[in-house]
Design a protein around this motif. Structure first.
Motif, PDB file in Angstrom:
ATOM      1  N   ASP A 122      29.219  27.111  48.774  1.00  0.00           N
ATOM      2  CA  ASP A 122      29.218  26.297  47.564  1.00  0.00           C
ATOM      3  C   ASP A 122      29.299  27.236  46.368  1.00  0.00           C
ATOM      4  O   ASP A 122      28.629  28.272  46.348  1.00  0.00           O
ATOM      5  CB  ASP A 122      27.916  25.482  47.523  1.00  0.00           C
ATOM      6  N   CYS A 123      30.139  26.894  45.408  1.00  0.00           N
ATOM      7  CA  CYS A 123      30.262  27.742  44.224  1.00  0.00           C
ATOM      8  C   CYS A 123      30.636  26.907  43.014  1.00  0.00           C
ATOM      9  O   CYS A 123      31.021  25.761  43.133  1.00  0.00           O
ATOM     10  CB  CYS A 123      31.289  28.856  44.454  1.00  0.00           C
ATOM     11  N   GLY A 124      30.528  27.532  41.875  1.00  0.00           N
ATOM     12  CA  GLY A 124      30.844  26.889  40.605  1.00  0.00           C
ATOM     13  C   GLY A 124      30.201  27.678  39.499  1.00  0.00           C
ATOM     14  O   GLY A 124      30.272  28.900  39.473  1.00  0.00           O
ATOM     15  N   LYS A 125      29.538  26.981  38.609  1.00  0.00           N
ATOM     16  CA  LYS A 125      28.829  27.633  37.507  1.00  0.00           C
ATOM     17  C   LYS A 125      27.509  26.900  37.307  1.00  0.00           C
ATOM     18  O   LYS A 125      27.506  25.702  37.015  1.00  0.00           O
ATOM     19  CB  LYS A 125      29.668  27.598  36.230  1.00  0.00           C
ATOM     20  N   GLU A 163      38.942  33.283  41.322  1.00  0.00           N
ATOM     21  CA  GLU A 163      40.156  33.870  40.753  1.00  0.00           C
ATOM     22  C   GLU A 163      41.019  32.778  40.125  1.00  0.00           C
ATOM     23  O   GLU A 163      41.527  32.933  39.009  1.00  0.00           O
ATOM     24  CB  GLU A 163      40.933  34.616  41.844  1.00  0.00           C
ATOM     25  N   GLU A 164      41.151  31.662  40.830  1.00  0.00           N
ATOM     26  CA  GLU A 164      41.929  30.530  40.310  1.00  0.00           C
ATOM     27  C   GLU A 164      41.331  29.988  39.012  1.00  0.00           C
ATOM     28  O   GLU A 164      42.054  29.561  38.107  1.00  0.00           O
ATOM     29  CB  GLU A 164      41.972  29.429  41.377  1.00  0.00           C
ATOM     30  N   LEU A 165      40.009  30.022  38.914  1.00  0.00           N
ATOM     31  CA  LEU A 165      39.321  29.528  37.719  1.00  0.00           C
ATOM     32  C   LEU A 165      39.339  30.538  36.569  1.00  0.00           C
ATOM     33  O   LEU A 165      38.947  30.213  35.455  1.00  0.00           O
ATOM     34  CB  LEU A 165      37.869  29.174  38.052  1.00  0.00           C
ATOM     35  N   GLY A 166      39.762  31.766  36.853  1.00  0.00           N
ATOM     36  CA  GLY A 166      39.806  32.799  35.818  1.00  0.00           C
ATOM     37  C   GLY A 166      38.455  33.434  35.527  1.00  0.00           C
ATOM     38  O   GLY A 166      38.254  34.016  34.465  1.00  0.00           O
ATOM     39  N   PHE A 167      37.519  33.345  36.491  1.00  0.00           N
ATOM     40  CA  PHE A 167      36.201  33.951  36.311  1.00  0.00           C
ATOM     41  C   PHE A 167      36.267  35.446  36.609  1.00  0.00           C
ATOM     42  O   PHE A 167      36.915  35.859  37.570  1.00  0.00           O
ATOM     43  CB  PHE A 167      35.167  33.302  37.224  1.00  0.00           C
ATOM     44  N   SER A 195      32.367  33.300  33.833  1.00  0.00           N
ATOM     45  CA  SER A 195      31.575  33.724  34.983  1.00  0.00           C
ATOM     46  C   SER A 195      31.239  32.521  35.848  1.00  0.00           C
ATOM     47  O   SER A 195      31.295  31.378  35.398  1.00  0.00           O
ATOM     48  CB  SER A 195      30.292  34.426  34.533  1.00  0.00           C
ATOM     49  N   GLY A 196      30.902  32.808  37.089  1.00  0.00           N
ATOM     50  CA  GLY A 196      30.555  31.750  38.023  1.00  0.00           C
ATOM     51  C   GLY A 196      29.443  32.193  38.947  1.00  0.00           C
ATOM     52  O   GLY A 196      28.965  33.331  38.870  1.00  0.00           O
TER      53      GLY A 196
END
Length: 173
Positions: free
Chosen positions: A73-76, A115-119, A85-86
């Motif tokens: 699970d990931c996100g911010k 990477e897709e999110l630009g973090f 950042s995430g």
């Protein structure tokens, strides 16, 4: 073994892995009464929410029989106010599947999502007595800070690790 994005129907399987892996991972770290009180139903409800939550990304690992044996699970986190950042908020595997490269595959999927999110900076929180911290250290996570937390009356050290260059992590896969 297959790793894919989770769908709502995966909540029950994720909840089973979540509860069972907590009971093995945190044995002798978190009080037994707390671990034995964990509920598949409550965790299923939690994962129903997490899977559909905006900005949250859940991935599952399945064995050759299509059974969920791990998840990430990931996100911010809401508490993370650092731009671009995430957070890796969970990676858990059933004990019998640990040490077979599945965690590596889940971590890779999470970092591809970042990477897709630009973090650029990624954080993960892990209890000091949880041997998984060595897994994160192997993939280049560096200790960012430590804080004290209490779970079921037990005071524990929470280690917060950071990766400050996701490209350096992705080349390890």
């Amino acid at each position: 073994m297959t790793i894919r994005k989770a769908v709502l129907a995966d909540s029950i399987g994720i909840a089973k892995v979540h509860v069972d892996s907590w009971r093995t991972t945190y044995k002798n770290i978190i009080p037994d009464a707390f671990l034995s009180n964990l509920s598949y139903d409550r965790r299923t409800d939690l994962w129903n929410e997490n899977i559909v939550k905006e900005g949250n990304y859940v991935f599952v690992a399945e064995n050759s029989d299509g059974e969920i044996i791990g998840f990430a699970d990931c996100g911010k986190r809401e508490s993370n106010h650092i731009p671009e950042s995430g957070d890796v908020t969970a990676i858990y595997l059933l004990e019998e599947y640990q040490g077979k490269g599945i965690g590596k595959g889940l971590l890779k999927q999470v970092f591809l999502q970042f990477e897709e999110l630009g973090f650029n900076r990624i954080f993960v929180e892990v209890l000091e007595d949880n041997k998984t911290r060595y897994f994160y250290e192997y993939y280049g996570a560096e200790l960012y800070k430590t804080k004290k937390i209490t779970i079921a009356g037990a005071e524990l050290n929470l280690l917060i690790y950071e990766w400050n260059n996701i490209r350096n992590v992705l080349i390890k896969f």
